[in-house]
Design a protein around this motif. Sequence first.
Motif, PDB file in Angstrom:
ATOM      1  N   ALA A   1     -11.569  -0.736   9.222  1.00 53.09           N
ATOM      2  CA  ALA A   1     -11.190  -2.108   8.856  1.00 53.09           C
ATOM      3  C   ALA A   1      -9.790  -2.133   8.239  1.00 53.09           C
ATOM      4  N   LYS A   2      -9.510  -1.174   7.362  1.00 56.46           N
ATOM      5  CA  LYS A   2      -8.162  -1.126   6.757  1.00 56.46           C
ATOM      6  C   LYS A   2      -7.110  -0.820   7.816  1.00 56.46           C
ATOM      7  N   THR A   3      -7.445   0.057   8.730  1.00 54.92           N
ATOM      8  CA  THR A   3      -6.506   0.393   9.808  1.00 54.92           C
ATOM      9  C   THR A   3      -6.235  -0.837  10.673  1.00 54.92           C
ATOM     10  N   LYS A   4      -7.279  -1.600  10.943  1.00 52.85           N
ATOM     11  CA  LYS A   4      -7.079  -2.852  11.698  1.00 52.85           C
ATOM     12  C   LYS A   4      -6.098  -3.779  10.996  1.00 52.85           C
ATOM     13  N   GLY A   5      -6.182  -3.808   9.670  1.00 50.35           N
ATOM     14  CA  GLY A   5      -5.248  -4.629   8.900  1.00 50.35           C
ATOM     15  C   GLY A   5      -3.801  -4.218   9.139  1.00 50.35           C
ATOM     16  N   LEU A   6      -3.548  -2.919   9.115  1.00 48.51           N
ATOM     17  CA  LEU A   6      -2.180  -2.428   9.377  1.00 48.51           C
ATOM     18  C   LEU A   6      -1.755  -2.766  10.809  1.00 48.51           C
ATOM     19  N   LEU A   7      -2.685  -2.624  11.742  1.00 49.04           N
ATOM     20  CA  LEU A   7      -2.364  -2.926  13.143  1.00 49.04           C
ATOM     21  C   LEU A   7      -2.043  -4.409  13.326  1.00 49.04           C
ATOM     22  N   ALA A   8      -2.798  -5.243  12.651  1.00 49.50           N
ATOM     23  CA  ALA A   8      -2.537  -6.690  12.722  1.00 49.50           C
ATOM     24  C   ALA A   8      -1.139  -7.006  12.190  1.00 49.50           C
ATOM     25  N   GLU A   9      -0.741  -6.313  11.133  1.00 46.24           N
ATOM     26  CA  GLU A   9       0.624  -6.497  10.608  1.00 46.24           C
ATOM     27  C   GLU A   9       1.677  -6.068  11.634  1.00 46.24           C
ATOM     28  N   PHE A  10       1.357  -5.054  12.426  1.00 42.35           N
ATOM     29  CA  PHE A  10       2.283  -4.625  13.487  1.00 42.35           C
ATOM     30  C   PHE A  10       2.414  -5.713  14.568  1.00 42.35           C
ATOM     31  N   GLY A  11       1.384  -6.543  14.679  1.00 44.31           N
ATOM     32  CA  GLY A  11       1.403  -7.596  15.692  1.00 44.31           C
ATOM     33  C   GLY A  11       0.244  -7.529  16.679  1.00 44.31           C
TER      34      GLY A  11
ATOM     35  N   ARG B   1       8.500   0.513  10.369  1.00 48.97           N
ATOM     36  CA  ARG B   1       7.713  -0.704  10.534  1.00 48.97           C
ATOM     37  C   ARG B   1       6.852  -0.980   9.298  1.00 48.97           C
ATOM     38  N   LEU B   2       6.314   0.077   8.715  1.00 50.64           N
ATOM     39  CA  LEU B   2       5.475  -0.102   7.526  1.00 50.64           C
ATOM     40  C   LEU B   2       6.313  -0.601   6.348  1.00 50.64           C
ATOM     41  N   ILE B   3       7.535  -0.123   6.237  1.00 48.66           N
ATOM     42  CA  ILE B   3       8.419  -0.606   5.167  1.00 48.66           C
ATOM     43  C   ILE B   3       8.770  -2.075   5.402  1.00 48.66           C
TER      44      ILE B   3
ATOM     45  N   MET C   1       0.848  -1.186   0.000  1.00 54.92           N
ATOM     46  CA  MET C   1       0.000   0.000   0.000  1.00 54.92           C
ATOM     47  C   MET C   1       0.890   1.245   0.000  1.00 54.92           C
ATOM     48  N   LYS C   2       0.413   2.335  -0.568  1.00 52.69           N
ATOM     49  CA  LYS C   2       1.156   3.595  -0.563  1.00 52.69           C
ATOM     50  C   LYS C   2       0.724   4.435   0.636  1.00 52.69           C
TER      51      LYS C   2
END
Lengths: 219, 219
Positions: free
Chosen positions: B165-175, B18-20, B1-2
């Motif tokens: 929902a999209k934000t939750k996806g990023l948070l899940a990737e954080f752990g 972390r996003l990278i 994602m950009k």
Amino acid sequence: MKIGILGTGEVGNLLGTRLIENGHRVMMGGRESNNPKGLDFVKKHSSENASYGTFAEASAFGEIIFNATNGRFALAALKLADTDFAGKIIIDVANPLDFTTTPPTLISEFANTNSIGESIQKQYPEAKVVKTLNTFGMVLGVNPKQLNNGDHSIFMSGNDESAKAKTKGLLAEFGWRIENIIDIGDITGARAMELYLILAVRMKILFGASIFNVKVIKS
Amino acid sequence: MKIGILGTGEVGNLLGTRLIENGHRVMMGGRESNNPKGLDFVKKHSSENASYGTFAEASAFGEIIFNATNGRFALAALKLADTDFAGKIIIDVANPLDFTTTPPTLISEFANTNSIGESIQKQYPEAKVVKTLNTFGMVLGVNPKQLNNGDHSIFMSGNDESAKAKTKGLLAEFGWRIENIIDIGDITGARAMELYLILAVRMKILFGASIFNVKVIKS
């Protein structure tokens, strides 16, 4: 111990009942000497440890005084006790919530740069004010073991160490684990504990009838 | 994602890094196009996924924009982006803390009846503002598993369900565990999440270097 409880509502009743169970002598106090809720409290317990009187009588009776009045009127209610509370411990459990707004807010005079706990300490400089038991429903507060085997957190603040130690003793009798009682410092900590309520109110809306609280976890 | 990140401080760096790591393309944005901290960020990552530009360039680049500016200047900083953020998700992690007072307070314009999150939503009605990641240090925020095996709570609020929902996806990737992401409703919930900070600050003073957070426990 002789304990006065100012306030005849649900919070005062829950506190009074639990304190009597734990062997303390409790005088509930109200605005009038013939308050039916106060008289019901005495009748319900039919114990020499339960009594009722005016704010002034309950304040004179207790070595420890619980402020269980409505937050909006707490300062005015305490004035009716007509005492300086010198040397007494006032455990303030009141909350400055304003439910007339959507979403609920804090009563502005107590928000951010002030709090009920600090206001009571300023009004009665010779009293030893301890803020605690305000960050969850009092049904849980007086019986914390009903959630997660009692393993969750309670906050406390106040200027007097001995008053906080005595308050911890009462909390331990309720079932709080000493390691879960988080002393966040002097009475200005009451701001932090009152500001948190707005988050607790949001969770209450979300969780409905569930009993809930937070547990502080640290490394 | 950009993803665009507005702010070149520690919070922006932690988020960007972390996003990278998680495979996203990140443009960090600052006030000037030659900000040394922004250029360092690009150099450090030496990846085509890391870039730097002005607030305007980073805002144009990202489908999702993190507001990682200083809370005191957040609204003014966003104006420098010179866009209406229409249709974009703005994830606001900023905090209105005023450390010039003792004890620290909230900046009065954002306290109790307002918040940074709501103010951004008002300033950009066509943006989808999500408030999250503001209730603990960002070192923990981008890597929650370093505390209690990741079992602790994070709050979220915002008006747009798909943005959350999209934000939750990023948070899940954080752990973050999905069950520990507590959605407290619309963007007025940002008040609750910002007011809580004063309690977090008190705990930070008490706990010192420890990493900490709360876990919500319910029946």
